[in-house]
Design an enzyme around this catalytic site. Structure first.
Site, PDB file in Angstrom:
ATOM      1  N   GLN A  11       6.444  -4.802  -6.183  1.00 35.55           N
ATOM      2  CA  GLN A  11       5.679  -5.974  -6.595  1.00 35.55           C
ATOM      3  C   GLN A  11       5.992  -6.350  -8.035  1.00 35.55           C
ATOM      4  O   GLN A  11       6.124  -5.491  -8.894  1.00 35.55           O
ATOM      5  CB  GLN A  11       4.184  -5.647  -6.451  1.00 35.55           C
ATOM      6  N   SER A  90       7.584   1.817  -5.469  1.00 35.21           N
ATOM      7  CA  SER A  90       6.205   1.436  -5.135  1.00 35.21           C
ATOM      8  C   SER A  90       6.153   0.731  -3.782  1.00 35.21           C
ATOM      9  O   SER A  90       6.482   1.316  -2.759  1.00 35.21           O
ATOM     10  CB  SER A  90       5.627   0.568  -6.261  1.00 35.21           C
ATOM     11  N   LEU A  91       5.792  -0.543  -3.761  1.00 40.03           N
ATOM     12  CA  LEU A  91       5.741  -1.301  -2.509  1.00 40.03           C
ATOM     13  C   LEU A  91       7.055  -1.227  -1.749  1.00 40.03           C
ATOM     14  O   LEU A  91       7.083  -1.191  -0.509  1.00 40.03           O
ATOM     15  CB  LEU A  91       5.398  -2.764  -2.811  1.00 40.03           C
ATOM     16  N   ARG A 115      -2.686  -2.823   3.011  1.00 39.13           N
ATOM     17  CA  ARG A 115      -2.524  -2.209   1.693  1.00 39.13           C
ATOM     18  C   ARG A 115      -2.784  -3.229   0.589  1.00 39.13           C
ATOM     19  O   ARG A 115      -3.476  -2.943  -0.398  1.00 39.13           O
ATOM     20  CB  ARG A 115      -1.107  -1.637   1.553  1.00 39.13           C
ATOM     21  N   HIS A 196      -1.257   2.271  -9.543  1.00 38.60           N
ATOM     22  CA  HIS A 196      -0.792   3.651  -9.607  1.00 38.60           C
ATOM     23  C   HIS A 196      -1.623   4.479 -10.596  1.00 38.60           C
ATOM     24  O   HIS A 196      -1.098   5.319 -11.325  1.00 38.60           O
ATOM     25  CB  HIS A 196       0.703   3.715  -9.916  1.00 38.60           C
ATOM     26  N   GLN A 245       0.544   7.794  -2.861  1.00 38.58           N
ATOM     27  CA  GLN A 245       1.346   6.884  -3.690  1.00 38.58           C
ATOM     28  C   GLN A 245       0.512   5.819  -4.386  1.00 38.58           C
ATOM     29  O   GLN A 245       0.799   5.414  -5.513  1.00 38.58           O
ATOM     30  CB  GLN A 245       2.422   6.221  -2.816  1.00 38.58           C
TER      31      GLN A 245
END
Length: 307
Positions: A11, A90-91, A115, A196, A245
Site C-alpha cells: 500500500q 506488507s499487502l 483486511r 504494522h 503480519q
C-alpha cells in the site's frame, strides 16, 4: 541462467490508472479485474482506472492493489517466466501467496477486502508513522524500546531507511532521540494510521476469524514471509503469519538479503511504481531488478531474460 524472484509492492504505491492497459490489452488480466469485482461487489475497474478519492482509503486501496498486481502477474506468467521464490512487502504478500499457489484468486480477493476494512476500522486516533533516514535498523529498534509510549519499527525497508510506527507523541519523541543518535532525517508519513503496530492487533484478530472460511492450498513455489524473513513451504503456517503480519514489523530488507544469500540474482517487481527496485539497489547493487507496471514491460522483460 537467471535465478528469479517475483516481488510485489504494498500500500502506498497505488495510483489512478494502474493496470488499465493490461485490462484493455491482455485477456487473462481482464478476467482478473472482472473476478475481483464479482467477488467483492465493488466496481474495481472504476476504482483503479477512473479519478476517485477511494483509491487512497485503506479499505479500497488494498483490494485495488492486489487486483492490479494479480492482473499483471497473470500476464507475465503467460510468457513462461517462472520464479524460484515470491515475496511481497506488507499487502504485497497476498499477491505473493497467489503467485505461490497458496491462495486462489477468489479467496485472496475476499480476504484482502476484509483486511482493508478491518485495518481501516482498527485505526486509532493519534497514530503516526515516520521514516528514519540514515541510521541502522538495530539502533532504531533500541531507541524505540527506550521511548516512553507505544512506538516500534514498522518496516525495515533497506539500509538507511526504516519506518517507525505507533502513538503520535511516542513516534515524535523517538524521532528526536533518533536524530540525536545520528539519523540524517526523520520524515513524518502521510498515512491514515500506525500500520504494522501492535495498536492494530484487533485487525489481526478479526482477520484470523475471517481466515477460518479460507482454505490455504499447497505452496507450489516457496515465499518469504514478512514476519520472519524466512521461506515458507508449509501451508499450515500461512494463516498465523498473516495474522501476525498486521501488527508486526515488515522485515523487507532481511527478506531480500535471505533470497540473495540463497542465490537469487534477479528480482521482478510486479505492480505500480518502482519502490522495491529502489530498495533493492540499496540492499545489493549487484542484483538485477526489473519492473512490470505497464503492458509493454512484459515483452521487454521477457526478451531481456532470454538474453
Amino acid at each position: 541462467m537467471s535465478r528469479i524472484a517475483f516481488i510485489f509492492p504494498g500500500q502506498g504505491a497505488q495510483y489512478v490508472g494502474m493496470g488499465k492497459d493490461f485490462y484493455e490489452q491482455v485477456s487473462c488480466s481482464k478476467e482478473v479485474f472482472d473476478l475481483a469485482g464479482e467477488v467483492t461487489g465493488l466496481d474495481i475497474k472504476k476504482l483503479c482506472f477512473e479519478p476517485n478519492e477511494e483509491i487512497n482509503i485503506t479499505e479500497y486501496t488494498q483490494i485495488a492493489m492486489v487486483a492490479a498486481e494479480t492482473a499483471m502477474l497473470r500476464a507475465l506468467e503467460e510468457q513462461g517466466i517462472v520464479p524460484e521464490v515470491n515475496a511481497g512487502l506488507s499487502l504485497g504478500e497476498y499477491t505473493a501467496l497467489i503467485a505461490s499457489g497458496a491462495l486462489d484468486e477468489k479467496d485472496a480477493f475476499k480476504l484482502v477486502r476484509k483486511r482493508g476494512i478491518y485495518m481501516q476500522e482498527a485505526v486509532p486516533s493519534g497514530g503516526a508513522m515516520t521514516a528514519v533516514i540514515g541510521l541502522d535498523g538495530e539502533t532504531i529498534a533500541r531507541v524505540c524500546e527506550k521511548t516512553e509510549g507505544q512506538v516500534s519499527v514498522a518496516n525495515y525497508n533497506c539500509p538507511g531507511q526504516t519506518v517507525i510506527t505507533g502513538e503520535e507523541s511516542a513516534v515524535a519523541a523517538a524521532a528526536e532521540m533518533l536524530k540525536a543518535s545520528g539519523a540524517r532525517r526523520c520524515v513524518p508519513l502521510t498515512v491514515s494510521g500506525p500500520f504494522h503496530s501492535p495498536m492494530l492487533k484487533s485487525a489481526g484478530e478479526k482477520l484470523w476469524e475471517a481466515m477460518k472460511e479460507i482454505e490455504i492450498q499447497d505452496i507450489r513455489i516457496p515465499y518469504v514471509a514478512n514476519v520472519t524473513a524466512e521461506y515458507v513451504s508449509k501451508k499450515e503456517d500461512v494463516k498465523l503469519l498473516l495474522k501476525e503480519q498486521v501488527a508486526s514489523s515488515v522485515k523487507w530488507q532481511q527478506s531480500v538479503e535471505k533470497m540473495i544469500s540463497d542465490g537469487i540474482d534477479t528480482f521482478i517487481e510486479i505492480g505500480p511504481g518502482r519502490t522495491l527496485n529502489g530498495f533493492l539497489r540499496k540492499i545489493d547493487k549487484n542484483a538485477r531488478g526489473f519492473n512490470i507496471e505497464k503492458a509493454e514491460d512484459i515483452k521487454k522483460v521477457a526478451e531481456e531474460l532470454k538474453c
